[in-house]
Structures are given as C-alpha cells and as structure tokens.
Enzyme design. Structure first.
Site, PDB file in Angstrom:
ATOM      1  N   TRP A  73       0.833  -1.211   0.000  1.00 32.71           N
ATOM      2  CA  TRP A  73       0.000   0.000   0.000  1.00 32.71           C
ATOM      3  C   TRP A  73       0.864   1.256   0.000  1.00 32.71           C
ATOM      4  CZ3 TRP A  73       0.428  -3.467   3.944  1.00 32.71           C
ATOM      5  CH2 TRP A  73       0.597  -3.041   5.272  1.00 32.71           C
ATOM      6  N   ASP A  74       0.836   2.124   0.990  1.00 32.00           N
ATOM      7  CA  ASP A  74       1.530   3.415   0.919  1.00 32.00           C
ATOM      8  C   ASP A  74       2.931   3.264   0.313  1.00 32.00           C
ATOM      9  OD1 ASP A  74      -0.695   4.161   2.308  1.00 32.00           O
ATOM     10  OD2 ASP A  74       0.346   4.901   4.078  1.00 32.00           O
ATOM     11  N   ALA A 144       4.224   4.832   7.118  1.00 31.07           N
ATOM     12  CA  ALA A 144       4.794   5.532   5.964  1.00 31.07           C
ATOM     13  C   ALA A 144       5.773   6.641   6.338  1.00 31.07           C
ATOM     14  CB  ALA A 144       3.671   6.101   5.109  1.00 31.07           C
ATOM     15  N   ARG A 225       2.301  11.292  12.106  1.00 29.91           N
ATOM     16  CA  ARG A 225       2.918  10.305  11.230  1.00 29.91           C
ATOM     17  C   ARG A 225       3.215  10.882   9.838  1.00 29.91           C
ATOM     18  NH1 ARG A 225      -2.541   8.173  11.997  1.00 29.91           N
ATOM     19  NH2 ARG A 225      -3.835   8.434  10.138  1.00 29.91           N
ATOM     20  N   ASP A 226       3.707   9.996   8.976  1.00 26.82           N
ATOM     21  CA  ASP A 226       3.928  10.280   7.548  1.00 26.82           C
ATOM     22  C   ASP A 226       4.957  11.379   7.306  1.00 26.82           C
ATOM     23  OD1 ASP A 226       1.911   8.448   7.306  1.00 26.82           O
ATOM     24  OD2 ASP A 226       0.383   9.865   6.651  1.00 26.82           O
ATOM     25  N   GLU A 312      -3.632  13.096   5.473  1.00 23.17           N
ATOM     26  CA  GLU A 312      -2.548  12.121   5.450  1.00 23.17           C
ATOM     27  C   GLU A 312      -1.497  12.407   4.376  1.00 23.17           C
ATOM     28  OE1 GLU A 312      -3.880   8.132   7.280  1.00 23.17           O
ATOM     29  OE2 GLU A 312      -5.066   8.358   5.449  1.00 23.17           O
TER      30      GLU A 312
END
Length: 445
Positions: A73-74, A144, A225-226, A312
C-alpha cells in the site's frame, strides 16, 4: 467534557457578526502568526466531482500484483537531495508498506513492514526485501515515511508506531530516522551499514495533539505520522512535513470564525456540535544546520478544525515558483455536516510558510469515481506531476468501507487491491488542476 451546544452556537453567532475589511475565508491562526491557515467549512462545502478531478474506473481484480505474496500500500520514491527522483547507477528505488498476502486487509497496519523495490525503467520492479534489518527499527511496526539519497547515503524517515516489544498493540506514533548506505551491483540493490535509529519528533500537545489528549473525550482520531522530507528550492533549507491533529483535548476546542468561513456563509450554515472532533492538521519541522537528526517543530501549515479529521501523507511540489501542498483524506473523516470523497486535496501558496489557498476553490484535486469510491488511495505527486497511489477496495456494490470487515475472508481478499494503482498524470495552472491521463500501475517516470 465536550463544549455544550450553547457555547458552540454562541461562537458561531460571534463569527457571523464579525465583519472587518481584512477578513479572509482562509485566515491565519492567531497563535501560529502568519504561518497557519485554515481549510474552512465554507471551502470544503464547495467540493464537487467533475471530469477534471474524477479518476477513471479501475477494475481492481484485473490489476497485476506488484509483489505476489505481499499486500502493498503506501508507497514513496527515493529522492535526491534536490528533491528529484533519485537514480543510482541506473536504478530507481521505491519503498512501500507491506504485509503477507494471507493477512486480512483490515489487519495489515498492525504488522506493517517497509520493503523496497528497484527498477531501471521505472515500470518493472524487483522486490529487494525489507528496508531495515529485522529488530532494528523502532516501534512495534513501521508506517509511511520518505527517503532521501545524498551520494550513496540514504536518509530514511518513517513513523514508529507503538513500542517495540509491547505485549498489547498500541497506536502511539513518533517520527524516526536512520541513515544507511545504498549499494547497487550485479546482484541488484541493497542497503548496508545502518546507523542507530532515532526518534526525532513527538507531538508537543500545543500545536500537535498527543495520544493522551486524543483519548480525552469520545470520538475523533489521533495522528502524528507520515514524515515527508522537503528541500525548499528558494532557500536551500530542509524540512519534514507530517500529519498531525491540532493540540489539546476535544473539550478545549471552541468553534472559531476562521474554521467556518466568511460571515455571510456563517450566517446561513449552522455547525453541528459533533464537528468538534475533526481537528486534522499538516505539520512542519525545520532541519537545523543540515543535521537531519535534529529538527525544530514549527506551527502547522494547515489546520482543518471542524472540517476534517485526517490530512494524510502531506507533501509539496514546487512549480512555477509556487508551492503546491497535497494531502489525502477519506470519505469518513469529514466533520459532521460536510462530505467529500476518498481523494487527494491540495493548496497553493507563493511561499512555503503561510498564504495557502485551496486548489480548485474547494481543495479537491482528484477523487475516485462514484461507482468505485474506494478503488485507490494514498496518492503522492511526483516532481513531474505524475501521481502514484495504491489499489484499495473495488467492486463493493454500494457497500461502505466500514462494512467490509464484517464480510467473509474470501470476500475481503477478492475486493482488496493491495498493489499499486494506475499512475495518473496531473496538470496544474495557477490554482487549478486537471487529471490528464492514466498510465500503467506504478510507473515512476
């Protein structure tokens, strides 16, 4: 305790009664000075799907798996220190969150591992393996991030989720980094000589909500996050962008005029009390003296209080001396009284700090088609305006994503993509964007 209806209504009345010549529907936060701007309910209410922002229908079942044996995914590419797609001895490298393909789609985030792929043509990818040696990364699993190459040194940034060795799964999120050496030879591509992993950012509770603050009161989410590395081409300074939530507990967040929009809009539209739970923001931290292990947290670039709960994978592309800030969000993350698709959203400014206005009047840049509303997600705009994402859920026949987990494992596996989605070409002119065409899945030009 959540603010009472009367307090929220009072705030709305005050918002509607304030009329000044300097009022803007995307005004700056008083605390963040000229840095933090607000994606307002008025702007989000203008979201409309049209031929310029709606992706073509993708039949999830016909997509070839990037890595048989794994859900993918990501995904993010290896960049050079100038922000371009890196090429090392003729190889491009991408990184993805992965999990074994026999794991139910709803459980993949609980065991996510970063793996990497390499390619010479940017189309045909070879699985290299896990990015980090087993047991060295922080967190009970890794979410991620981003990666930058300087010479043969890779600087990797990621989300350390939970705590390594925890007996019960938690969702604490911190931003971590490690440095390694990239090697490419006749055997392929690999990473060696990793440094010790370090936590470089944690929520401060003021600008960015802590897990403890998020747990006070019912509803709402928690995100820190990210991390996305970014070098400002105008100044040469380096930064990390990241997803967060506005600081403080739900009960401390009153409705403000800048969250709603113009006085005219506020007079005609009431804000449901439950909208208080939406407090997504896009954070930024500045690298100090070129040391990528030392970053200084700054006020958010964008806040979506009373608008959206999750912004996100934020990232910036610079074009025509303008800063285009992109982020992803879900259907079910909008505040009460608003609606929007699974989509990628964007804002534009003449400077990195402050002044961001929503693209296309609403912020929506691209969205899944209504007939397949969950077909792709986690889009990332590359420097050449190609957009990569992953294939999510398809062919649900009107079922919401919240209902999928109640279906049989066979049903879930048959509807889950777990691979890269078709790459999309985006065009941008000033504050307008358009989906131009579609390429093969995972094409990193």
């Amino acid at each position: 305790m959540i603010r009472k209806n009367k307090q929220a209504l009072t705030a709305l009345v005050l918002a509607a009664s304030v009329v000044t010549s300097g009022f803007s529907s995307l005004s700056a936060s008083a605390e963040g000075g000229d840095q933090t701007v607000h994606w307002t309910r008025e702007q989000a209410s203008n979201i409309v799907l049209n031929q310029d922002n709606t992706l073509p229908y993708t039949d999830i079942g016909k997509l070839e798996k990037l890595a048989p044996g794994y859900h993918v995914w990501d995904t993010w590419p290896l960049l050079d220190r100038d922000g371009n797609i890196a090429s090392f001895k003729g190889y491009k490298v991408i990184f993805s969150l992965t999990a074994p393909s026999d794991v139910l789609p709803g459980k993949v985030h609980d065991i996510a591992t970063i793996r990497y792929f390499y390619s010479k043509n940017g189309k045909d990818w070879t699985l290299g393996g896990e990015l980090f040696p087993k047991g060295t990364a922080l967190g009970s699993r890794q979410w991620a991030g981003s990666a930058m190459l300087d010479g043969d040194q890779i600087h990797a940034f990621y989300t350390a989720t939970g705590r390594e060795g925890e007996k019960q799964l938690t969702y604490e999120q911190r931003i971590a980094t490690a440095t390694g050496k990239l090697v490419a030879d006749s055997k392929g591509v690999r990473f060696e000589n990793w440094s010790e992993h370090r936590i470089i950012l944690e929520p401060d509770g003021k600008y960015y909500q802590t897990k403890e603050q998020a747990q006070q009161g019912e509803g709402g989410g928690y995100a820190f996050r990210d991390p996305m590395w970014f070098k400002d081409p105008k100044t040469g300074k380096e930064y990390l962008l990241f997803e967060g939530n506005s600081g403080g507990a739900v009960g401390e967040r009153a409705l403000e005029q800048e969250y709603v929009g113009s006085p005219e809009y506020a007079r005609q539209h009431s804000v449901p009390t439950g909208a208080v739970h939406a407090n997504g923001n896009i954070g930024i931290a500045e690298v100090e003296n070129g040391d990528l292990t030392k970053v200084k947290m700054l006020p958010p670039l964008i806040e979506a209080n009373y608008v959206n709960e999750e912004l996100e994978r934020p990232h910036i592309v610079v074009k025509d001396k303008k800063y285009y800030l992109f982020t992803d969000s879900h259907i079910n993350k909008y505040a009460e009284g608003l609606s929007g698709p699974e989509g990628m959203y964007g804002f534009v400014s003449d400077s990195l700090i402050g002044g961001y206005q929503p693209l296309n009047g609403s912020g929506l840049v691209l969205a899944n088609p209504p007939a397949n509303p969950y077909q792709a997600y986690s889009w990332l705009v590359l420097p050449n305006l190609n957009v990569v994402g992953f294939a999510h859920f398809g062919n649900l026949d009107g079922m919401s994503i919240g209902e999928i987990g109640n279906q049989s494992p066979e049903f879930q596996f048959s509807r889950f993509g777990g691979t890269l989605a078709p790459t999309v070409k985006l065009s941008i002119k000033d504050d307008r964007t358009k989906v131009e065409q579609q390429y093969d899945p995972g094409w990193i030009k």
